[in-house]
Design a protein around this motif. Structure first.
Motif, PDB file in Angstrom:
ATOM      1  N   ALA A 258      52.161 -26.593 -47.114  1.00 17.96           N
ATOM      2  CA  ALA A 258      52.693 -25.327 -48.215  1.00 17.96           C
ATOM      3  C   ALA A 258      53.838 -26.058 -48.932  1.00 17.96           C
ATOM      4  N   GLY A 259      54.488 -26.732 -48.567  1.00 21.88           N
ATOM      5  CA  GLY A 259      55.615 -27.758 -49.354  1.00 21.88           C
ATOM      6  C   GLY A 259      54.631 -28.930 -51.010  1.00 21.88           C
ATOM      7  N   GLY A 260      53.218 -29.018 -50.703  1.00 16.53           N
ATOM      8  CA  GLY A 260      53.117 -29.822 -51.415  1.00 16.53           C
ATOM      9  C   GLY A 260      52.348 -28.715 -52.101  1.00 16.53           C
ATOM     10  N   LEU A 261      51.857 -27.732 -51.861  1.00 22.18           N
ATOM     11  CA  LEU A 261      51.443 -26.124 -53.017  1.00 22.18           C
ATOM     12  C   LEU A 261      52.855 -26.123 -53.587  1.00 22.18           C
ATOM     13  N   MET A 262      53.900 -25.257 -53.314  1.00 20.77           N
ATOM     14  CA  MET A 262      55.349 -25.099 -54.114  1.00 20.77           C
ATOM     15  C   MET A 262      55.944 -26.235 -55.213  1.00 20.77           C
ATOM     16  N   LEU A 263      55.340 -27.409 -54.180  1.00 25.00           N
ATOM     17  CA  LEU A 263      55.997 -28.785 -54.936  1.00 25.00           C
ATOM     18  C   LEU A 263      55.392 -28.617 -56.169  1.00 25.00           C
ATOM     19  N   ALA A 264      54.079 -28.806 -56.286  1.00 23.98           N
ATOM     20  CA  ALA A 264      53.163 -28.743 -57.403  1.00 23.98           C
ATOM     21  C   ALA A 264      52.864 -28.172 -58.359  1.00 23.98           C
ATOM     22  N   THR A 265      53.094 -26.906 -57.842  1.00 20.61           N
ATOM     23  CA  THR A 265      53.398 -25.638 -58.555  1.00 20.61           C
ATOM     24  C   THR A 265      54.168 -25.187 -59.078  1.00 20.61           C
TER      25      THR A 265
ATOM     26  N   GLY B  46      51.131 -30.668 -40.085  1.00 22.17           N
ATOM     27  CA  GLY B  46      50.305 -30.391 -41.251  1.00 22.17           C
ATOM     28  C   GLY B  46      50.334 -29.179 -41.799  1.00 22.17           C
ATOM     29  N   ALA B  47      50.292 -28.196 -41.551  1.00 21.07           N
ATOM     30  CA  ALA B  47      50.881 -26.865 -41.813  1.00 21.07           C
ATOM     31  C   ALA B  47      52.169 -27.102 -43.562  1.00 21.07           C
ATOM     32  N   ALA B  48      53.015 -27.417 -42.742  1.00 18.40           N
ATOM     33  CA  ALA B  48      54.664 -27.474 -43.324  1.00 18.40           C
ATOM     34  C   ALA B  48      54.693 -28.399 -44.858  1.00 18.40           C
ATOM     35  N   GLN B  49      53.528 -29.585 -44.828  1.00 21.42           N
ATOM     36  CA  GLN B  49      52.993 -30.564 -45.829  1.00 21.42           C
ATOM     37  C   GLN B  49      52.581 -29.458 -46.849  1.00 21.42           C
TER      38      GLN B  49
ATOM     39  N   ALA C 126      47.199 -33.888 -49.234  1.00 27.08           N
ATOM     40  CA  ALA C 126      45.998 -34.501 -48.614  1.00 27.08           C
ATOM     41  C   ALA C 126      46.070 -34.852 -47.300  1.00 27.08           C
ATOM     42  N   SER C 127      46.973 -35.609 -46.915  1.00 24.08           N
ATOM     43  CA  SER C 127      47.519 -35.767 -45.234  1.00 24.08           C
ATOM     44  C   SER C 127      47.897 -34.209 -44.693  1.00 24.08           C
ATOM     45  N   GLY C 128      48.494 -33.431 -45.598  1.00 24.66           N
ATOM     46  CA  GLY C 128      48.538 -32.173 -44.366  1.00 24.66           C
ATOM     47  C   GLY C 128      46.910 -31.720 -43.986  1.00 24.66           C
ATOM     48  N   VAL C 129      46.765 -31.621 -45.357  1.00 23.46           N
ATOM     49  CA  VAL C 129      44.809 -31.016 -45.001  1.00 23.46           C
ATOM     50  C   VAL C 129      43.816 -31.724 -43.574  1.00 23.46           C
TER      51      VAL C 129
ATOM     52  N   ASN D  77      41.908 -32.276 -38.414  1.00 22.66           N
ATOM     53  CA  ASN D  77      41.617 -32.077 -37.017  1.00 22.66           C
ATOM     54  C   ASN D  77      43.210 -33.344 -36.714  1.00 22.66           C
ATOM     55  N   PRO D  78      43.189 -31.964 -35.757  1.00 24.49           N
ATOM     56  CA  PRO D  78      45.020 -32.980 -34.905  1.00 24.49           C
ATOM     57  C   PRO D  78      44.629 -33.655 -34.247  1.00 24.49           C
ATOM     58  N   ALA D  79      43.375 -34.046 -33.818  1.00 22.35           N
ATOM     59  CA  ALA D  79      43.242 -34.813 -32.827  1.00 22.35           C
ATOM     60  C   ALA D  79      43.104 -36.022 -33.016  1.00 22.35           C
ATOM     61  N   HIS D  80      43.032 -36.063 -34.529  1.00 18.50           N
ATOM     62  CA  HIS D  80      42.674 -37.919 -34.627  1.00 18.50           C
ATOM     63  C   HIS D  80      44.522 -38.578 -34.867  1.00 18.50           C
TER      64      HIS D  80
END
Length: 181
Positions: free
Chosen positions: A69-76, A64-67, A18-21, A26-29
């Motif tokens: 990618a890492g989140g998907l690998m961990l979840a799967t 965000g991209a690292a989170q 969620a945080s990575g997406v 919206n990286p400016a936020h």
């Protein structure tokens, strides 16, 4: 234990996905919050030869991209140990930038930031456990020690066999010399 591990990894990865997406969309936020940390990291990145981006928005996107990618690998359940280490590495600057409770003047805001800071420390602990989890298999250290012990025993057996065969050959040669012939 596998269903528990799978559920725990999926639950642990949810916040990072969620945080990575959000960081990618919206990286400016997040850039204003990240600026104090990225300003400290920028000289190090420039010393690395300038090949790595140093502006805050790009670093927020990379985090965000690292989170994701890492989140998907961990979840799967794929590459869970490296994924947990990747997420732990991305969590440290996120926590420092996002929850600097020591700078808050308002007691309520300070308490809120401190709670989130401690929550992230708890997540970091969970990620470190996930990184150390061998999923019930022996660790690399144990396997290496076991292989070394097995190899040592094999060599000792081979040496004993060679000595025994040498003694037999010497006895056979001595007996052959004694025979008339």
């Amino acid at each position: 234990m596998k269903p528990v591990r799978s559920l725990a990894r999926a639950l642990l990865s949810g916040i990072f996905l969620a945080s990575g997406v959000q960081q990618l969309r919206n990286p400016a936020h997040f850039t204003a919050q990240a600026k104090p940390v990225t300003d400290r990291v920028t000289p190090l990145l420039e010393q690395a030869g300038g090949a790595l981006p140093s502006d805050a928005e790009t670093l927020v996107r990379a985090n965000g991209a690292a989170q994701v990618a890492g989140g998907l690998m961990l979840a799967t359940g794929h590459f869970t140990r490296p994924a947990a280490l990747l997420l732990a590495g991305s969590l440290v600057p996120t926590t420092l930038a996002g929850h600097p409770f020591w700078t808050a003047d308002d007691p309520a805001a300070r308490m809120n930031q401190q709670v989130h800071f401690l929550k992230n420390l708890g997540l970091l602990g969970g990620l470190l456990l996930a990184a150390a989890d061998t999923q019930g298999r022996p660790s690399l250290r144990w396997r290496a020690g076991h292989r070394i012990g097995h190899s040592r025993r094999s060599v000792q057996r081979a040496v004993r066999t060679a000595r025994r065969e040498t003694r037999l050959a010497v006895r056979t040669a001595a007996a052959a010399r004694r025979l008339p012939g």
